[in-house]
Design a protein around this motif. Structure first.
Motif, PDB file in Angstrom:
ATOM      1  N   LEU A  49       4.855-127.704 -28.309  1.00 64.01           N
ATOM      2  CA  LEU A  49       5.106-126.420 -27.658  1.00 64.01           C
ATOM      3  C   LEU A  49       4.302-126.267 -26.355  1.00 64.01           C
ATOM      4  N   ALA A  50       3.140-126.914 -26.289  1.00 60.70           N
ATOM      5  CA  ALA A  50       2.338-126.862 -25.054  1.00 60.70           C
ATOM      6  C   ALA A  50       3.073-127.586 -23.934  1.00 60.70           C
ATOM      7  N   GLU A  51       3.783-128.630 -24.303  1.00 61.55           N
ATOM      8  CA  GLU A  51       4.478-129.455 -23.313  1.00 61.55           C
ATOM      9  C   GLU A  51       5.888-128.929 -23.045  1.00 61.55           C
ATOM     10  N   THR A  52       6.564-128.509 -24.106  1.00 64.50           N
ATOM     11  CA  THR A  52       7.962-128.068 -24.042  1.00 64.50           C
ATOM     12  C   THR A  52       8.073-126.724 -24.762  1.00 64.50           C
ATOM     13  N   PRO A  53       7.949-125.598 -24.033  1.00 59.08           N
ATOM     14  CA  PRO A  53       7.972-124.300 -24.718  1.00 59.08           C
ATOM     15  C   PRO A  53       9.290-124.009 -25.431  1.00 59.08           C
ATOM     16  N   LYS A  54      10.399-124.597 -24.931  1.00 59.35           N
ATOM     17  CA  LYS A  54      11.684-124.363 -25.595  1.00 59.35           C
ATOM     18  C   LYS A  54      12.269-125.674 -26.082  1.00 59.35           C
ATOM     19  N   PRO A  55      11.697-126.242 -27.126  1.00 63.57           N
ATOM     20  CA  PRO A  55      12.179-127.548 -27.587  1.00 63.57           C
ATOM     21  C   PRO A  55      13.570-127.448 -28.227  1.00 63.57           C
ATOM     22  N   THR A  56      14.288-128.561 -28.208  1.00 58.34           N
ATOM     23  CA  THR A  56      15.583-128.618 -28.899  1.00 58.34           C
ATOM     24  C   THR A  56      15.314-128.777 -30.399  1.00 58.34           C
ATOM     25  N   ASP A  57      16.357-128.568 -31.186  1.00 58.66           N
ATOM     26  CA  ASP A  57      16.221-128.776 -32.634  1.00 58.66           C
ATOM     27  C   ASP A  57      15.774-130.217 -32.899  1.00 58.66           C
ATOM     28  N   ARG A  58      16.306-131.135 -32.103  1.00 53.42           N
ATOM     29  CA  ARG A  58      15.990-132.547 -32.287  1.00 53.42           C
ATOM     30  C   ARG A  58      14.526-132.845 -32.007  1.00 53.42           C
ATOM     31  N   GLU A  59      13.989-132.192 -30.952  1.00 54.46           N
ATOM     32  CA  GLU A  59      12.572-132.401 -30.638  1.00 54.46           C
ATOM     33  C   GLU A  59      11.681-131.842 -31.756  1.00 54.46           C
ATOM     34  N   LEU A  60      12.142-130.791 -32.402  1.00 59.05           N
ATOM     35  CA  LEU A  60      11.369-130.236 -33.519  1.00 59.05           C
ATOM     36  C   LEU A  60      11.428-131.144 -34.745  1.00 59.05           C
ATOM     37  N   LEU A  61      12.615-131.741 -34.954  1.00 58.26           N
ATOM     38  CA  LEU A  61      12.831-132.502 -36.192  1.00 58.26           C
ATOM     39  C   LEU A  61      12.501-133.988 -36.066  1.00 58.26           C
ATOM     40  N   GLY A  62      12.689-134.533 -34.874  1.00 60.18           N
ATOM     41  CA  GLY A  62      12.460-135.968 -34.685  1.00 60.18           C
ATOM     42  C   GLY A  62      13.543-136.795 -35.336  1.00 60.18           C
ATOM     43  N   ASN A  63      13.168-137.997 -35.749  1.00 63.29           N
ATOM     44  CA  ASN A  63      14.124-138.873 -36.424  1.00 63.29           C
ATOM     45  C   ASN A  63      13.940-138.775 -37.926  1.00 63.29           C
ATOM     46  N   GLY A  64      15.040-138.889 -38.625  1.00 66.85           N
ATOM     47  CA  GLY A  64      14.960-138.789 -40.082  1.00 66.85           C
ATOM     48  C   GLY A  64      16.345-138.630 -40.646  1.00 66.85           C
ATOM     49  N   TYR A  65      16.450-137.868 -41.706  1.00 67.37           N
ATOM     50  CA  TYR A  65      17.771-137.720 -42.301  1.00 67.37           C
ATOM     51  C   TYR A  65      18.106-136.277 -42.630  1.00 67.37           C
ATOM     52  N   GLY A 115      22.119-136.167 -32.615  1.00 66.08           N
ATOM     53  CA  GLY A 115      22.480-135.033 -31.772  1.00 66.08           C
ATOM     54  C   GLY A 115      21.263-134.167 -31.468  1.00 66.08           C
ATOM     55  N   ASP A 116      21.450-133.243 -30.516  1.00 66.62           N
ATOM     56  CA  ASP A 116      20.327-132.436 -30.049  1.00 66.62           C
ATOM     57  C   ASP A 116      20.117-131.149 -30.835  1.00 66.62           C
ATOM     58  N   ASP A 117      21.203-130.604 -31.373  1.00 68.07           N
ATOM     59  CA  ASP A 117      21.032-129.354 -32.099  1.00 68.07           C
ATOM     60  C   ASP A 117      21.662-129.439 -33.481  1.00 68.07           C
ATOM     61  N   LEU A 118      21.336-128.422 -34.292  1.00 67.73           N
ATOM     62  CA  LEU A 118      21.787-128.452 -35.681  1.00 67.73           C
ATOM     63  C   LEU A 118      23.307-128.495 -35.790  1.00 67.73           C
ATOM     64  N   SER A 119      24.010-127.813 -34.870  1.00 68.74           N
ATOM     65  CA  SER A 119      25.480-127.841 -34.917  1.00 68.74           C
ATOM     66  C   SER A 119      25.991-129.271 -34.814  1.00 68.74           C
ATOM     67  N   SER A 120      25.444-130.042 -33.869  1.00 72.52           N
ATOM     68  CA  SER A 120      25.957-131.409 -33.715  1.00 72.52           C
ATOM     69  C   SER A 120      25.485-132.302 -34.856  1.00 72.52           C
ATOM     70  N   MET A 121      24.295-132.019 -35.417  1.00 66.29           N
ATOM     71  CA  MET A 121      23.842-132.809 -36.570  1.00 66.29           C
ATOM     72  C   MET A 121      24.793-132.609 -37.757  1.00 66.29           C
ATOM     73  N   ALA A 122      25.210-131.358 -37.971  1.00 67.14           N
ATOM     74  CA  ALA A 122      26.113-131.072 -39.089  1.00 67.14           C
ATOM     75  C   ALA A 122      27.506-131.634 -38.817  1.00 67.14           C
ATOM     76  N   THR A 123      27.962-131.560 -37.564  1.00 66.81           N
ATOM     77  CA  THR A 123      29.269-132.128 -37.206  1.00 66.81           C
ATOM     78  C   THR A 123      29.272-133.632 -37.489  1.00 66.81           C
ATOM     79  N   HIS A 124      28.170-134.275 -37.107  1.00 62.45           N
ATOM     80  CA  HIS A 124      28.020-135.713 -37.348  1.00 62.45           C
ATOM     81  C   HIS A 124      28.043-136.000 -38.851  1.00 62.45           C
ATOM     82  N   TYR A 125      27.395-135.142 -39.622  1.00 62.78           N
ATOM     83  CA  TYR A 125      27.392-135.307 -41.079  1.00 62.78           C
ATOM     84  C   TYR A 125      28.824-135.313 -41.628  1.00 62.78           C
TER      85      TYR A 125
END
Ligand SMILES: [Zn+2]
Length: 316
Positions: A119-135, A157-167
């Motif tokens: 948050l110090a570096e990116t005050p408005k992070p994407t969902d992906r930046e918050l979650l990183g890599n995983g499942y 994907g960058d946000d939860l919508s695209s993560m779910a679409t990919h799912y």
């Protein structure tokens, strides 16, 4: 039969809030399209503000709640739909679930140092930046008699919508179009979304060719893309009016709306059962200086206090 939450005296002091028209199902006559408009209304604020999370995490959690609310409304039996995301980012774990009756809950586990650094570096992070890599896993649990269904995909994907679409595209081979949003409005936190599903055939009323189906699906997604967060989150705009705005030329049929509710299932009695399962020695370790054992429900952030001397441990 389970005691209704509002009659359960073992329930903590948490809101028993119900939003009657939280999910509005609909379909488009003549198109292979079925959908749900989700709007948590005041429930979003009540659920999200029980946790002291920074705004980017609250936004992610609100979108996760809207997603499981939309998916659970398609359950045909008693049960629940749960989303679990586990990544190597500052958000280590996100869990959101919704029952067939619309009872919603969530929790988020974070790595505080990693979160502050991001948050110090990116005050408005994407969902992906918050979650990183995983499942990302979606689980349908419809009781003891039916098999649990779980699908797992990599976070993409960058946000939860695209993560779910990919799912849905990979794990379920099912075309979905999703829009999820959560924002702090003048009325407090609001969350909602629109989900379109491409279904095989169309209600059985007439058979249309594959090309026509492709075109109708595309038209529906193009119309849905014109939707704004303001429209989704505006409590004063009726869901049926909003759907009419989008799909009135596409044979829109709005079905009976469904309720959403504050859905933590924790109770004092259940936690006492959990404590009974520990050896006496462990219970002694859990005891605080004031002689109490405190158990916090991760979902509703409620502290349950048990005097150590009133809790008997496991007898071997
Ligand atoms: Zn709880």
């Amino acid at each position: 039969m389970e005691t209704p939450a509002f009659l359960d005296r073992d329930r903590p002091d948490v809101p028993n809030l119900v939003v009657p028209g939280g999910v509005t199902p609909f379909y488009l006559q003549g198109s292979p399209v079925r959908g749900r408009l989700v709007r948590l209304g005041v429930l979003a604020d009540v659920l999200l503000t029980r946790h002291d999370n920074p705004a980017p995490i609250t936004r992610l959690a609100g979108k996760a709640l809207a997603l499981v609310a939309a998916l659970a409304s398609a359950l045909k039996f008693h049960g629940s739909f749960s989303l679990q995301i586990k990544g190597d980012g500052p958000v280590r774990m996100l869990v959101a679930d919704c029952t067939d009756t619309g009872a919603l809950r969530f929790y988020v586990r974070t790595d505080e140092d990693a979160l502050n650094a991001l948050l110090a570096e990116t005050p408005k992070p994407t969902d992906r930046e918050l979650l990183g890599n995983g499942y990302l896993a979606l689980t349908i649990d419809q009781g003891a008699e039916t098999e649990r269904h779980q699908g797992i995909v990599d976070i993409a994907g960058d946000d939860l919508s695209s993560m779910a679409t990919h799912y849905f595209a990979t794990s379920e081979q099912h075309a979905c179009w999703l829009y999820l949003t959560c924002q702090l409005t003048d009325a407090g936190w609001r969350a909602g979304g629109l989900v379109l599903e491409r279904i095989a055939g169309e209600g059985g009323t007439h058979v249309v060719g594959a090309e026509t189906d492709d075109a109708s699906w595309e038209t529906a997604t193009i119309l849905a893309s014109t939707l704004s967060a303001r429209e989704v989150l505006d409590d004063t705009l009726a869901p049926s009016d909003l759907l009419y705005r989008l799909f009135h030329e596409e044979g829109l049929h709005v079905s009976q709306p469904r309720a959403l509710a504050y859905g933590c299932r924790c109770s004092r009695a259940r936690l006492v059962e959990v404590l009974h399962g520990f050896p006496e020695e462990d219970l002694d370790h859990m005891m605080q200086d004031d002689g109490q054992i405190v158990m916090t429900c991760e979902f509703c952030n409620h502290d349950f206090r048990f005097p150590r001397k009133e809790v008997a441990g496991r007898t071997q």
